[in-house]
Design a protein around this motif. Sequence first.
Motif, mmCIF file in Angstrom:
data_model
loop_
_atom_site.group_PDB
_atom_site.id
_atom_site.type_symbol
_atom_site.label_atom_id
_atom_site.label_comp_id
_atom_site.label_asym_id
_atom_site.label_seq_id
_atom_site.Cartn_x
_atom_site.Cartn_y
_atom_site.Cartn_z
ATOM 1 N N TRP A 36 0.853 -1.190 0.000
ATOM 2 C CA TRP A 36 0.000 0.000 0.000
ATOM 3 C C TRP A 36 0.889 1.239 0.000
ATOM 4 N N SER B 159 -1.200 8.066 -2.297
ATOM 5 C CA SER B 159 -1.567 8.479 -3.646
ATOM 6 C C SER B 159 -0.405 9.205 -4.310
ATOM 7 N N GLY C 128 2.073 5.021 -5.748
ATOM 8 C CA GLY C 128 1.784 3.620 -6.017
ATOM 9 C C GLY C 128 0.315 3.344 -5.782
ATOM 10 N N ASP C 129 -0.034 2.069 -5.755
ATOM 11 C CA ASP C 129 -1.423 1.651 -5.616
ATOM 12 C C ASP C 129 -1.804 1.473 -4.154
ATOM 13 N N GLN C 130 -3.099 1.217 -3.933
ATOM 14 C CA GLN C 130 -3.626 1.051 -2.579
ATOM 15 C C GLN C 130 -4.380 -0.276 -2.448
ATOM 16 N N PRO C 131 -3.691 -1.404 -2.648
ATOM 17 C CA PRO C 131 -4.370 -2.695 -2.467
ATOM 18 C C PRO C 131 -4.713 -2.901 -0.995
ATOM 19 N N GLU D 287 -8.799 3.743 0.950
ATOM 20 C CA GLU D 287 -9.015 3.352 -0.443
ATOM 21 C C GLU D 287 -8.273 4.252 -1.418
ATOM 22 N N HIS D 288 -8.188 5.535 -1.102
ATOM 23 C CA HIS D 288 -7.627 6.506 -2.042
ATOM 24 C C HIS D 288 -6.152 6.821 -1.798
ATOM 25 N N GLY D 289 -5.573 6.277 -0.742
ATOM 26 C CA GLY D 289 -4.165 6.543 -0.489
ATOM 27 C C GLY D 289 -3.904 7.925 0.082
ATOM 28 N N LYS E 216 -8.477 13.355 -3.679
ATOM 29 C CA LYS E 216 -7.669 12.458 -4.504
ATOM 30 C C LYS E 216 -7.334 13.109 -5.844
#
Length: 910
Positions: free
Chosen positions: A303, A306, A309-312, A419-421, A393
Amino acid sequence: MTTKSAMEWNLGGEGWELKGFWPWVPLKGTSMEIGNELMGVTDWMPATVPGGVHHDLYRAGLLANPYRDLNSLHAEWVENRWWAYRKKFRAPAQAGATMQLICRGLDYEAMVYWNGVLLGEHKGMYEAAVFDATDHYRPEEEVELLVVFKQAPDEMGQIGRTSETFTQKSRFNYKWDFSTRLVNVGIWDDIVLAAKGAYSLGELSVTTDVRGETGLIRVVAEVEANGRRGNGSAVGTKESQYEEALGMTGRGSEKGGRAADSSVAVIVKLYDPEGALAHTMQIVPDDEGLASCTIEVEAPMLWYPSGYGDQPLYRVELTLAGDACDYDSRSLRTGIRKLEYVQNEDSPADALPYTFVVNGRKIYIKGANLTPLDHLYGNVTEERYGWMARLAKEGNLNLLRIWGGGIIEKPVLYDLCDEHGILIWQEFIQSSSGIDNEPSKRPDFLPLLARSAEAALKARRNHVSLTVWSGGNELMSAPNVPSTFADENLAMLRELVRRHDPGRLFLPTSASGPVQYITEERGVSHDVHGHWKYMGNPDHYRIYGTADHLFHSEFGVDGLSGVKSIRKFIGEAHRKPVPMKDSLVWRHHGEWWDTFDRDTALFGQMTTLARFADCSQWMQAEGLRYILDANRRRKFNNSGSIIWQLNEPWPNVTCTNLVDYYMEPKMAYYGVREAFQGRRASLDYVRLDWQAGEAMSLPVYAATDGESADCLVCAEVLDSAGKVLHGQAFQRRTTPDRTLRLGSLSFQAPETADGLFYIRLTLAVNGEAAAVPGAPYIFSTRPDPIYAPALTLAGGKLATEALGEWAAESGHGDAAADAVFTRQYVVRNTGDRVLLHVYPIERTDRYWTLASDAYFTLFPGEERVVRVNCRKRTGELFLETSTSAAADAQERPHIDFLYFNAAAAANINP
């Protein structure tokens, strides 16, 4: 396994009623002298739960719209009455070993009755009140639940003495620079009836880390044994050692006793971000009733904030299982990441660590301060939270500071940030008060603070987005000297953070010093606040261009809201540009943030409200852009910027917000979004006005967050006809942790027909096609008012063309109530002069709107493709107009494009 016996019923929603009384009347009921019923100051009326008294009174026709003109002054009686909520319902047939009534949002001092029997009293709006209803519960019986609120406490607003604070209530309600006095009373969060079996899950901690190539998820769950203890007035009486040391009673909030029973176990299941079961573990609680484990995840999906990188998100499910049944369950999502804190580069040895490191990568903070979304925060819907999170975001923010003068937000906001980092800086509920700013140490306050802080720590620590705790806003032991951990109040909070969330940074206050405010003195600024105004030309550029602070956790520039929004809360008689001293109505909606004199000095006479709004928003965007770029040029000597403020909780004519109360992004929002882009070319300068022929040498910079890249920056100097007067190209390779100076744009200030000239930068990275040019820097060779020529620009001609029809975004059904509709437009300048600050406006006023680009400049012959996203407005308060449901369902957004001073130019061709 049988189905679990632990169940919950949300008692919110329909069926609630509200009635107002003079103080103490609901407890007396009838007159002592004549025996008559004491009827109250209102009749029973429909109520919203969660919600608040003010909006229910408005819906009942007993309160004029308090957000319009001076109406809030006529609503101040509400806080001085007692208010009773009641709901009648049939008790569920299912019952547990313990029946609990859980009130998560009593604001502020309440008494709770079950069929006329007092379950208990509660004070404080951030800690859930938990009452044992076991002795009074009869399955399928008709129940009347009554919640009686005393009048709101008379706490201090922005001006007062912090040392005398005595509540844990939202301070901004009592008057702040961006709000009025409108003190919320009511049930602002859920009320739940819970049936608990012999055992249940209590406190839960889920934290993550990374070791080498392995992700670690640490789970600690408390198992509680339920059933009556003592006189049955509460479930258990065990309190923490820290509570006992403070003499806290915990009345109405006790938890169950701990279990030590080998017949129960906690089954932990981990699901990966795609939903596949990845791990299963079974843990028997220890003698203290704690079930703990560490799950190792090989090659985890990490994780990131924003922009990095992504937020798995992994899902953790806990089931408390016995020999014959499942007693309880819990589920949450978390991200796997390693979180560290380091000192800034070239930091003084005594400085706190202001650089956040996630998964080994330094994160440059691009943040904004978040106020409550509404003065009446109990009425904020999930849809409003969702759109605000989207604005954050898409505004390229990676951190929100939840400010200590507001509220500890509802869980939905933290879920959205996961969810949005978007990293969270969470402050405990304390703030400066102007006359003195020393943290309160009153014996009636410290236990309240400890209880709300502990509740917040336990409830919010499981969010991966949570990054920083802070003791509060602008707490100072002396003028311009932020308080430290030597303060008893802050030392108490540090101990609570150490105990309940030891992996996260705790800052004593914001700013954390050693001086409070930004200064031109060198070597003394670590984390600072200020300023909140455009500081003038050229002072603004000197102050921020030479500052050397390590972190900038609060600052801003003020600007007007758009005319579309101002018309909703300001009556027609007051819709004309005036300084605050000349209008009580304007003063009531933004007294501190008067920009009339500033904008008149720069542009000339403010003849219309539209012109005033255009000029004021221009200077807000200009001022913020320069501060952000100046801070970022010193990355990671400076570790980031947190703008005051993203939003506002009630409608202001003018304020320091980027997004107004009605969710309309201002020009500053789009300017900040551009300044916070991961790939950014920027210009340094020392003033806005130059002499024609004067030699100019302006540094050009490039930044590429999180990557090394070959950057090509093309710089152009243009006039209002779009003629290129000078051009230069700069090319160098950047690094992830530096903003690189590429060189200097050198030329002589041109003599132009209108005295204006423009510099714009276009960035190309790694040989890719160049992005669209950034917003131009606009300079003048005219005497004061230097920007007056912008008000007489003529010859630009705006033409727009819609591409296709409105379509629902991927993942949203066209007929869904939450559909987000999108459409593209080609926007052209077919004239022979520049069009400044072109932006879309939604005309039906039924949709929130967010564009891929706005407030951009088009020179003659240029065009821009703009995507516009619209979501149906929902959950907004005090709407004065309504439409039929059928028309509302059928109508799609109606977008027009405007530009700077468009009303005067009147060259819009749809």
